[in-house]
Design a protein around this motif. Structure first.
Motif, PDB file in Angstrom:
ATOM      1  N   TYR A  66      -6.841 -46.075  27.833  1.00 30.56           N
ATOM      2  CA  TYR A  66      -6.316 -45.830  26.492  1.00 30.56           C
ATOM      3  C   TYR A  66      -4.855 -45.396  26.528  1.00 30.56           C
ATOM      4  N   ASP A  67      -4.151 -45.697  25.458  1.00 33.66           N
ATOM      5  CA  ASP A  67      -2.744 -45.334  25.335  1.00 33.66           C
ATOM      6  C   ASP A  67      -2.569 -43.816  25.388  1.00 33.66           C
ATOM      7  N   LYS A  68      -1.525 -43.375  26.090  1.00 32.65           N
ATOM      8  CA  LYS A  68      -1.309 -41.937  26.266  1.00 32.65           C
ATOM      9  C   LYS A  68      -1.078 -41.209  24.948  1.00 32.65           C
ATOM     10  N   GLY A  69      -0.604 -41.916  23.956  1.00 30.97           N
ATOM     11  CA  GLY A  69      -0.335 -41.267  22.679  1.00 30.97           C
ATOM     12  C   GLY A  69      -1.510 -41.293  21.719  1.00 30.97           C
ATOM     13  N   GLN A  70      -2.599 -41.945  22.091  1.00 30.45           N
ATOM     14  CA  GLN A  70      -3.759 -42.039  21.195  1.00 30.45           C
ATOM     15  C   GLN A  70      -4.517 -40.723  21.172  1.00 30.45           C
ATOM     16  N   VAL A  71      -4.663 -40.147  20.005  1.00 30.46           N
ATOM     17  CA  VAL A  71      -5.351 -38.863  19.845  1.00 30.46           C
ATOM     18  C   VAL A  71      -6.833 -39.114  19.583  1.00 30.46           C
ATOM     19  N   PHE A  72      -7.658 -38.481  20.402  1.00 33.81           N
ATOM     20  CA  PHE A  72      -9.112 -38.602  20.239  1.00 33.81           C
ATOM     21  C   PHE A  72      -9.720 -37.360  19.604  1.00 33.81           C
ATOM     22  N   ASN A  75      -7.727 -30.372  16.533  1.00 30.57           N
ATOM     23  CA  ASN A  75      -8.216 -29.117  15.980  1.00 30.57           C
ATOM     24  C   ASN A  75      -7.170 -28.608  14.994  1.00 30.57           C
ATOM     25  N   THR A  76      -7.504 -28.627  13.719  1.00 29.56           N
ATOM     26  CA  THR A  76      -6.531 -28.236  12.696  1.00 29.56           C
ATOM     27  C   THR A  76      -6.290 -26.737  12.682  1.00 29.56           C
ATOM     28  N   ALA A  77      -7.233 -25.949  13.188  1.00 26.95           N
ATOM     29  CA  ALA A  77      -7.054 -24.496  13.222  1.00 26.95           C
ATOM     30  C   ALA A  77      -6.030 -24.085  14.276  1.00 26.95           C
ATOM     31  N   THR A  78      -6.048 -24.754  15.407  1.00 23.52           N
ATOM     32  CA  THR A  78      -5.100 -24.431  16.489  1.00 23.52           C
ATOM     33  C   THR A  78      -3.894 -25.361  16.498  1.00 23.52           C
ATOM     34  N   LYS A  79      -3.967 -26.402  15.656  1.00 21.63           N
ATOM     35  CA  LYS A  79      -2.903 -27.414  15.583  1.00 21.63           C
ATOM     36  C   LYS A  79      -2.687 -28.098  16.933  1.00 21.63           C
ATOM     37  N   ARG A  80      -3.770 -28.304  17.662  1.00 20.47           N
ATOM     38  CA  ARG A  80      -3.703 -28.985  18.950  1.00 20.47           C
ATOM     39  C   ARG A  80      -4.366 -30.355  18.860  1.00 20.47           C
ATOM     40  N   SER A  81      -3.744 -31.310  19.549  1.00 19.32           N
ATOM     41  CA  SER A  81      -4.277 -32.662  19.622  1.00 19.32           C
ATOM     42  C   SER A  81      -4.499 -33.033  21.083  1.00 19.32           C
ATOM     43  N   TYR A  82      -5.504 -33.854  21.331  1.00 16.63           N
ATOM     44  CA  TYR A  82      -5.891 -34.166  22.702  1.00 16.63           C
ATOM     45  C   TYR A  82      -6.034 -35.678  22.873  1.00 16.63           C
TER      46      TYR A  82
END
Length: 218
Positions: A66-72, A75-82
């Motif tokens: 998968y593309d490195k920029g694709q977010v799977f 978490n809106t509470a921590t504002k983190r994307s993985y």
């Protein structure tokens, strides 16, 4: 060795192979989801089970596919994307430390190497399949909001086809892909023509192998 494979393996069949991984496996680790069987388990027991199963980290989205920029996972509470390259961070933030450590070990093994034998990839597309998960609690203990993409209802299309597509260029022996429409992840052999396709392919491999042996004995 390649010599052993050439002498002992006529062909390789992948039926709905999860080569690229699926966000559904990440949901299983984080949320304790088990294909609708949640009603049979206490939440804590199911989380312990899913986070401890050795196979689960192998089934999560793989950064080689998968593309490195694709977010799977978000978490809106921590504002983190993985992304696929940060699955271990998502698991650690959710408290799934054992799964995070296992995922890191998965990356130490060569992955998606071509089989270097005649290969048949059978999979399906056309069904709504989990693409990403969005959580709103810091501890990830809420039910995620899901977004969807094309796939076989369990694995996105990219997770099913990318490795097989790459093998076409990576090996000299042929790679055949047979794609069904609107067939569930576990339904290929029950789909119209599924079993017959495998039978015909095995027969063809058998004829080819017989000719190889006869030529060696000549």
């Amino acid at each position: 060795t390649e010599e052993w494979k050439a002498s002992n393996i006529a062909g390789f069949f992948s039926i709905s192979g999860v080569f690229g991984g699926t966000p559904a496996a990440a949901q299983g680790i984080i949320s304790g989801r088990l294909e609708g069987l949640e009603i049979l388990f206490h939440k804590e027991d199911l989380l312990t089970l899913m986070r401890g199963l050795p196979v689960m980290p192998w089934l999560t989205p793989h950064p080689d596919i998968y593309d490195k920029g694709q977010v799977f996972i978000k978490n809106t509470a921590t504002k983190r994307s993985y992304s696929a390259a940060k699955m271990d961070k998502a698991f650690s933030d959710a408290g799934a430390y054992q799964a995070a450590a296992a995922w890191q070990q998965v990356l130490t093994y060569p992955n998606h190497l071509p089989p270097n034998v005649t290969t048949y990839c059978l999979y399906s597309k056309g069904l709504k399949t989990i693409k990403s998960l969005k959580y709103s609690r810091k501890d990830f203990m809420d039910t995620p909001v899901l977004s969807y993409a094309d796939g076989d209802s369990t694995v996105p299309l990219a997770g099913l086809k990318s490795a097989c597509d790459n093998w076409v260029q990576a090996q000299e022996l042929p790679v055949y892909s047979r794609v069904w429409e609107n067939v569930g992840h576990a339904g290929i052999l029950m789909a119209k023509g599924g079993v017959q396709y495998v039978v015909d392919a095995v027969k063809a491999l058998g004829r080819k192998e017989m000719m190889r042996v006869l030529n060696e004995q000549a």
